[in-house]
Scaffold this motif. Structure first.
Motif, PDB file in Angstrom:
ATOM      1  N   SER A  49     -24.448  32.712  11.888  1.00 62.82           N
ATOM      2  CA  SER A  49     -24.176  32.094  12.523  1.00 62.82           C
ATOM      3  C   SER A  49     -23.465  31.848  13.582  1.00 62.82           C
ATOM      4  O   SER A  49     -23.830  32.730  14.836  1.00 62.82           O
ATOM      5  N   LEU A  50     -22.211  33.353  13.984  1.00 58.95           N
ATOM      6  CA  LEU A  50     -21.661  34.266  14.655  1.00 58.95           C
ATOM      7  C   LEU A  50     -22.142  35.345  15.294  1.00 58.95           C
ATOM      8  O   LEU A  50     -21.984  35.494  16.317  1.00 58.95           O
ATOM      9  N   GLU A  51     -23.035  35.546  14.339  1.00 60.27           N
ATOM     10  CA  GLU A  51     -23.768  37.194  14.689  1.00 60.27           C
ATOM     11  C   GLU A  51     -25.146  36.760  15.480  1.00 60.27           C
ATOM     12  O   GLU A  51     -25.214  37.748  16.915  1.00 60.27           O
ATOM     13  N   MET A  52     -25.323  35.664  14.974  1.00 60.44           N
ATOM     14  CA  MET A  52     -26.727  35.278  15.487  1.00 60.44           C
ATOM     15  C   MET A  52     -26.115  35.015  17.677  1.00 60.44           C
ATOM     16  O   MET A  52     -26.505  35.412  18.122  1.00 60.44           O
ATOM     17  N   ALA A  53     -25.019  34.258  17.486  1.00 63.21           N
ATOM     18  CA  ALA A  53     -24.904  33.476  18.736  1.00 63.21           C
ATOM     19  C   ALA A  53     -23.946  34.839  19.746  1.00 63.21           C
ATOM     20  O   ALA A  53     -24.172  35.078  21.176  1.00 63.21           O
ATOM     21  N   ARG A  54     -23.317  35.683  19.438  1.00 60.69           N
ATOM     22  CA  ARG A  54     -24.307  37.201  19.917  1.00 60.69           C
ATOM     23  C   ARG A  54     -23.796  37.613  20.059  1.00 60.69           C
ATOM     24  O   ARG A  54     -23.916  38.424  20.988  1.00 60.69           O
ATOM     25  N   LYS A  55     -25.046  38.112  19.490  1.00 59.26           N
ATOM     26  CA  LYS A  55     -26.392  38.912  19.628  1.00 59.26           C
ATOM     27  C   LYS A  55     -26.971  37.749  21.583  1.00 59.26           C
ATOM     28  O   LYS A  55     -27.786  38.225  22.300  1.00 59.26           O
ATOM     29  N   LEU A  56     -26.970  36.575  21.233  1.00 57.52           N
ATOM     30  CA  LEU A  56     -27.374  35.861  21.971  1.00 57.52           C
ATOM     31  C   LEU A  56     -26.723  35.648  24.032  1.00 57.52           C
ATOM     32  O   LEU A  56     -26.733  35.113  24.583  1.00 57.52           O
ATOM     33  N   ASN A  57     -25.843  36.362  23.347  1.00 60.34           N
ATOM     34  CA  ASN A  57     -24.518  35.988  24.207  1.00 60.34           C
ATOM     35  C   ASN A  57     -23.802  35.026  24.800  1.00 60.34           C
ATOM     36  O   ASN A  57     -23.798  34.466  25.577  1.00 60.34           O
ATOM     37  N   LEU A  58     -23.690  34.111  23.564  1.00 60.77           N
ATOM     38  CA  LEU A  58     -23.075  32.995  23.841  1.00 60.77           C
ATOM     39  C   LEU A  58     -21.072  33.414  22.871  1.00 60.77           C
ATOM     40  O   LEU A  58     -20.900  33.193  22.530  1.00 60.77           O
ATOM     41  N   THR A  59     -20.656  32.376  24.039  1.00 61.78           N
ATOM     42  CA  THR A  59     -19.168  32.849  23.276  1.00 61.78           C
ATOM     43  C   THR A  59     -19.515  31.107  22.390  1.00 61.78           C
ATOM     44  O   THR A  59     -20.029  29.778  22.417  1.00 61.78           O
ATOM     45  N   THR A  60     -18.507  31.231  20.946  1.00 64.81           N
ATOM     46  CA  THR A  60     -18.563  30.930  20.142  1.00 64.81           C
ATOM     47  C   THR A  60     -17.302  30.074  19.654  1.00 64.81           C
ATOM     48  O   THR A  60     -15.829  30.722  20.196  1.00 64.81           O
ATOM     49  N   VAL A  61     -17.061  28.433  19.659  1.00 60.02           N
ATOM     50  CA  VAL A  61     -15.889  27.693  19.300  1.00 60.02           C
ATOM     51  C   VAL A  61     -15.921  27.436  18.013  1.00 60.02           C
ATOM     52  O   VAL A  61     -17.512  26.638  17.769  1.00 60.02           O
ATOM     53  N   ALA A  62     -15.555  27.666  17.376  1.00 60.67           N
ATOM     54  CA  ALA A  62     -15.165  27.074  15.678  1.00 60.67           C
ATOM     55  C   ALA A  62     -14.469  25.430  15.698  1.00 60.67           C
ATOM     56  O   ALA A  62     -13.187  25.385  16.793  1.00 60.67           O
ATOM     57  N   GLU A  63     -14.894  24.311  15.049  1.00 65.92           N
ATOM     58  CA  GLU A  63     -14.080  22.818  15.409  1.00 65.92           C
ATOM     59  C   GLU A  63     -13.781  23.114  14.404  1.00 65.92           C
ATOM     60  O   GLU A  63     -14.178  23.316  13.081  1.00 65.92           O
TER      61      GLU A  63
END
Length: 420
Positions: free
Chosen positions: A351-365
């Protein structure tokens, strides 16, 4: 099958724990109780099935802290027992000890999280002292989940309308920090009701009724007004943060929503670029055209969009391509799952790798332990939010909390063996 009695460390159990063993096999239950006593446990209760466990729990005061339960039991099996405990007033932490296959255990872990239980660990039979001790050490009394008493769980639409007129709803704020630096970067505004008799109530006491009786838009307006006003207040005093607000699925279907939100934020003297609107994946499964129109207009006017609870909805990857989001929030169930299971780590990392490729900031709850933090940092997550950092707090305490927040001391304070 006898329970392992290896010679690993058998001391260091948190003092004063009240434990309940739920195990239908008499010998294994007795041996497990003996093992717990050798680990230092002083108060141990036993039950041979789910029914007797629930009856016993209803009589104990103070309630048990941790339940250690098997899954495959006659009568009420472990799955039903977990559900019944999750629906009760007092919710103890849970340790599962079972010989069932790993894929089934993973499913039960997710189920327990859905019922709101704190699952400390899953241990394969026979449990070794070291594994059991490690699980019990994860228990934190200040993170114990307690439901409101049943009489406080549901309120009528009339009660909620009166509370709205009385200005009893307000945002509490939970901080978000950068994993790499510990820097405070924002807060999520979470709805709370200051009930004149029952104190501060969380959303489970009122959100469902508000959505079913058409009151949710009014709550959205209150939350946005107050959250944006506080954001402007803090920024004017040098606090470089953004504030997130949740938007209901129902509200997003109103084509007038975007203009209303824009006007409300600007009225507080705040640029919309400092507000993040959190929406769930499933929001784009109803009234698709209207929802996407609203979201596109809000993004065009400067609001940031965040996909909340990622992984809990449907067609997750498809929704990412529909919404002009800049942030992805990983649901707490995946964060907690990853700390204990290899499959969970695979899902989290992907999930984090996919978000990074889409240039999305990731926040873990739901970051609750140093182990959670270390794993997220290793996998390159951008931000963290959860009890490990701070619980949601009243607005008038935020400035003092932020002033005392020391990123360097925070990172230094994490266990050295967990830091990268």
């Amino acid at each position: 099958m006898p329970i392992s009695t290896d010679s690993e460390q058998t001391t260091g159990l948190p003092p004063g724990l009240r434990l309940l063993i739920v195990e239908d096999h008499d010998f294994q239950r007795q041996v497990l109780a003996g093992l717990l006593r050798r680990l230092g446990a002083e108060e141990i209760h036993e039950a041979a099935c789910g029914h007797s466990a629930l009856e016993l729990m209803a009589t104990l005061e103070p309630p048990v802290d941790i339940v250690i339960s098997d899954l495959d039991m006659p009568g009420m099996d472990g799955m039903e027992f977990i559900r019944r405990v999750g629906e009760s007033w007092h919710e103890p932490a849970l340790v599962i000890v079972s010989a069932l296959e790993p894929s089934l255990i993973r499913s039960v872990r997710t189920m327990a999280a859905a019922y709101g239980l704190s699952l400390l660990d899953t241990i394969e039979k026979p449990p070794a002292p070291r594994e059991l001790l490690s699980a019990l050490r994860k228990y934190k009394p200040d993170q114990r989940r307690l439901r409101a008493p049943p009489m406080e769980e549901h309120y009528s639409a009339a009660d909620l309308e009166a509370a709205m007129v009385g200005d009893q709803f307000e945002p509490f704020f939970q901080p978000k920090v950068e994993l790499a630096t510990g820097r405070l970067c924002g807060f999520e505004a979470l709805a709370r009701w200051r009930h004149p008799e029952h104190g501060v109530l969380s959303p489970h006491a009122f959100i469902d009724t508000m959505e079913s009786r058409g009151l949710i838009d009014a709550l959205t307006d209150v939350m946005l007004d107050k959250a944006s006003a506080w954001c402007a207040f803090w920024r004017n005093r040098g606090l470089d943060i953004k504030v997130s607000v949740n938007i209901s699925i129902q509200s997003l279907a109103d084509v007038g929503l975007a203009e209303s939100l824009i006007e409300r934020v600007r009225r507080q003297g705040l640029d919309p670029c400092y507000m993040i609107l959190e929406i769930t994946e499933t929001a784009v499964m109803i009234e698709v055209g209207r929802v996407l129109e609203n979201l596109a207009r809000l993004r065009m006017k400067g609001f940031e969009l965040s996909i909340d609870d990622y992984g809990t909805g449907y067609s997750s990857m498809q929704q990412l391509t529909r919404i002009a989001a800049g942030e992805l929030k990983i649901d707490r169930t995946f964060v907690n799952f990853a700390s204990h299971q290899n499959d969970g780590r695979v899902i989290l990392r992907s999930s984090l790798e996919m978000a990074r490729k889409l240039n999305l900031t990731t926040v873990a709850e739901g970051v609750e332990t140093p182990e959670d933090w270390a794993l997220l940092a290793e996998y390159g997550c951008d931000q963290a939010q959860g009890y490990l950092i701070a619980r949601p707090m009243a607005a008038d305490t935020v400035a003092d909390w932020a002033q005392q927040w020391d990123p360097e001391r925070w990172l230094t304070g994490l266990s050295p063996e967990l830091k990268q």
